[in-house]
Design an enzyme around this catalytic site. Structure first.
Site, PDB file in Angstrom:
ATOM      1  N   ASP A  86     -14.680   2.193   8.944  1.00  0.00           N
ATOM      2  CA  ASP A  86     -13.555   3.888   8.337  1.00  0.00           C
ATOM      3  C   ASP A  86     -14.363   4.130   7.371  1.00  0.00           C
ATOM      4  OD1 ASP A  86     -10.675   4.304   7.667  1.00  0.00           O
ATOM      5  OD2 ASP A  86     -10.778   2.972   6.407  1.00  0.00           O
ATOM      6  N   HIS A 137       0.983  -1.283   0.209  1.00  0.00           N
ATOM      7  CA  HIS A 137       0.132  -0.093  -0.012  1.00  0.00           C
ATOM      8  C   HIS A 137       0.799   1.421   0.481  1.00  0.00           C
ATOM      9  CE1 HIS A 137      -3.396   2.140   1.097  1.00  0.00           C
ATOM     10  NE2 HIS A 137      -2.641   3.350   1.687  1.00  0.00           N
ATOM     11  N   SER A 156      -6.832   4.323   9.385  1.00  0.00           N
ATOM     12  CA  SER A 156      -7.657   3.754   8.492  1.00  0.00           C
ATOM     13  C   SER A 156      -7.277   2.693   7.087  1.00  0.00           C
ATOM     14  CB  SER A 156      -8.025   5.050   7.600  1.00  0.00           C
ATOM     15  OG  SER A 156      -8.960   5.067   6.225  1.00  0.00           O
ATOM     16  N   LYS A 177      -7.873  -1.622   7.207  1.00  0.00           N
ATOM     17  CA  LYS A 177      -8.361  -2.045   6.007  1.00  0.00           C
ATOM     18  C   LYS A 177      -7.560  -3.501   5.393  1.00  0.00           C
ATOM     19  CE  LYS A 177      -8.746   1.934   3.856  1.00  0.00           C
ATOM     20  NZ  LYS A 177      -9.585   3.361   3.609  1.00  0.00           N
TER      21      LYS A 177
END
Lengths: 426, 426
Positions: B161, B82, B183, B187
């Protein structure tokens, strides 16, 4: 105006332009700015504060959101007094009639109590027949004819402040100096006054618990007054113990009347005289202290109180009825040990009034006019174990009992004498 | 739980108990806590931060608000990557197929672009036929069968979220390190992964503009990973200029494919290899760098990309169609003077993409897949006045023209050579 950008700007500690303040407050008041964006902005203001220019524009926009009264046609000085809130503070009930008896016009829009602080309006509301809600025309007429009217806020004075205060109240953003300043000053300036005496309370029972914050607030209040052409005196006075002996609803009205009759507790009378003289000085009187003494000694201040009560529909006879609002339950307060009263958690004293029924936890809650407490000792006083030093009372036995325990718990005792707090700090 | 008290507590800088965090987030998600109180609390968090314990409970509550996937039945390592967001960052499109080609399972839930940062999902959405929204069963099946699936968030992953992010987005509370951490990690952890490589962007085009903040965020992300049993690597990498040459939608897909074919810009390829090797190292491979080189050189990474596209309904033939998403308007970008590229306002580069139509001002805005820019120079490069150093393109002439001016304005030139930024900071 993009609301997001204004929140971001305040969050970063930058200042808004007057246009930005105006558009933000207007959009919120009209309902086009959602509560959640206003809440975020208010919290950012809580952390970052506001510049002088921002504060002025906030006040201007809040005044312009409603009506601004005009008493310039009257033949005398027009003034008001406001306290930032405390426990046992019934000064307005004495000072208002007193300065009105000296020829000052007093258009006093007052508020209800909330949390630990009492409200002048709740006390007047306990007088049988007394109307605390008049329209602004009747308000202005009574000020002109009687010299004083004390009533509740109306929807046409500073509606922006009303809406903003309701949001601040549920988002923990009440205790921000620029927002407190804006809320107080917009409403007072909208009254159409020329002079204002502010009693900035400081101590364990006040919003400002330290003198530094109180001085910052006092300075902000004076700056705003100057900007809007209202001569403003801001005193900082002690709220480390309840003012006078009585705290509650009806018991405070009685103590105020006793003070008007020359028989009030020393601290209450002393503070009232100082603030009253401040107003008379603003009004240009040569010997204000002497005028205050004469208005009290002559009975004219006491008479003006009755005149106001009668003008607002109140039952003047009932004022002296010893049976009125007599509490069903009274519990004595006794000194738990030999020694001295050293400190008072005045916030806890105020919250014990909420427990007893004399205060509100939430806006809209009802009030028990019979409830309250009498505390006859002051910090520095010597007691013997078992001395009766006061009482707690009200209409509900369970509530009075719980309140009595809270009051007892708010008092600290010691073997060494603590110095009495200085009543008038600045 | 009394929401007011929790706002007050955070405002004062005190920490919440895990129970308080849980009840607050749950009440907000269920709708019993109004947006304006949550907005005030979020702003207080922005100023006061959160403790480690608070952050962990925030993540736990957000995960528990929805489904948590489980890939423990698979025979290989399950990991994801990410990025905190930047301009020209198409690393995921290359890295995903690359590590999947090496045997790592990649369940990648990705987001749309917003503001100056692009989103992997928008790029994939430009592939004809490609489905960016599958249900979680199809998602898990494709991960198992193909080794990789990249798709959009679903409502059943971290709904808390989703709701909180929507409120943060309009109350200027996005850029809070504990909230960003919560956040991202909630996820990613809900994806059911065992390993995670985070690319914390730092510089003029990143949310974190200074290295200190980026390090604090990286540390927070790693701590959260450790708490929830996800092996987490957090790199801090440079975002002081766009990554690679292409920024936009379809042009980034093409550059990603070129990189998979061994022909990508040096910075993009270099960063992708480092992050890919990090994942393979987490997966326990003995020579991760070598495995990365082989997956690229053999064409297996490029094949895996096609396999993923086909599995999600995409038209693999169209990928190599030179006519696909050809912009109607292209304007050249020329060096305005002799000298060196010294600094880039990468945020402004990203916002020029919004102007061109390749990005979103608001959630829900449409995207022009043909729009974007090519910037062929890097900080430190020497140019002559008039050199063609790139181009801006899209379907709307007015927008492209405005975007080209913004892009030109984002570049600073000087006579002294500035050092090239260090691509991988930590």
């Amino acid at each position: 105006m993009i609301p997001y950008n204004l929140i971001r700007k305040k969050q970063r500690g930058e200042s808004h332009s007057p246009e930005e303040i105006r558009e933000l407050i207007r959009a919120f008041t009209e309902g086009s700015l959602p509560d959640y964006q206003m809440a975020a902005w208010l919290m950012a203001v809580h952390f970052r504060g506001m510049s002088l220019e921002e504060r002025h524009e906030l006040v201007r926009t809040m005044i312009d959101s409603g009506r601004r009264l005009d008493f310039s046609h009257l033949d005398g000085y027009v003034a008001d007094k406001h306290s930032t809130g405390g426990v046992g503070d019934k000064v307005s009930l004495i000072l208002g009639p007193l300065v009105a008896a000296c020829g000052v016009y007093v258009p006093m829009l007052s508020g209800q109590g909330l949390g630990h602080t009492g409200g002048t309006l709740d006390k007047l509301d306990a007088i049988p027949g007394f109307r605390i809600h008049l329209d602004l025309e009747a308000f202005q007429r009574q000020v002109r004819e009687v010299g004083i009217c004390i009533m509740g806020q109306t929807d046409d004075i500073c509606p922006a402040d009303k809406k903003m205060y309701a949001l601040r109240d549920v988002t923990a953003t009440v205790d921000s100096i620029p927002l407190i300043c804006g809320s107080i000053m917009s409403k007072k300036i909208a009254e159409g006054i020329s002079g204002l005496v502010l009693d900035v309370k400081c101590g364990s029972g006040a919003f400002m618990t330290n003198v530094e914050d109180a001085r910052v607030l006092a300075q902000a209040l004076k700056e705003t007054g100057a900007e809007f052409g209202v001569e403003t005196v801001a005193r900082i006075t002690d709220m480390n113990q309840p003012l006078g002996h009585a705290s509650g609803v009806w018991c405070e009205v009685r103590e105020a009347m006793e003070a008007l009759e020359g028989d009030g507790p020393a601290d209450l009378v002393s503070l009232t005289k100082v603030l009253s003289a401040d107003i008379l000085r603003l009004a240009g009187m040569a010997e204000p202290e002497q005028a205050v003494e004469e208005a009290l000694a002559s009975g004219r201040a006491r008479e003006k109180f009755d005149e106001m009560v009668a003008a607002q529909g109140g039952d003047v006879q009932a004022l002296s009825d010893p049976e009125l609002h007599q509490p069903a339950v009274t519990l004595p307060l006794k000194a738990p040990q030999n020694g001295f009263l050293t400190t008072v958690d005045t916030y806890a004293c105020g919250m014990s009034l909420v427990t007893a029924g004399a205060g509100r936890q939430h806006q809209g809650d009802g009030i028990d006019p019979t409830a309250g407490f009498i505390l006859e000792v002051k910090i520095g006083d010597r007691v013997e174990a078992g001395d009766e030093i006061g009482r707690t009372f009200g209409s509900d036995e369970g509530k009075v009992k719980a309140a009595a325990e809270e009051l007892q718990g708010s008092l600290c005792w010691g073997e060494e004498q603590a110095p009495a707090p200085n009543l008038i700090i600045d």
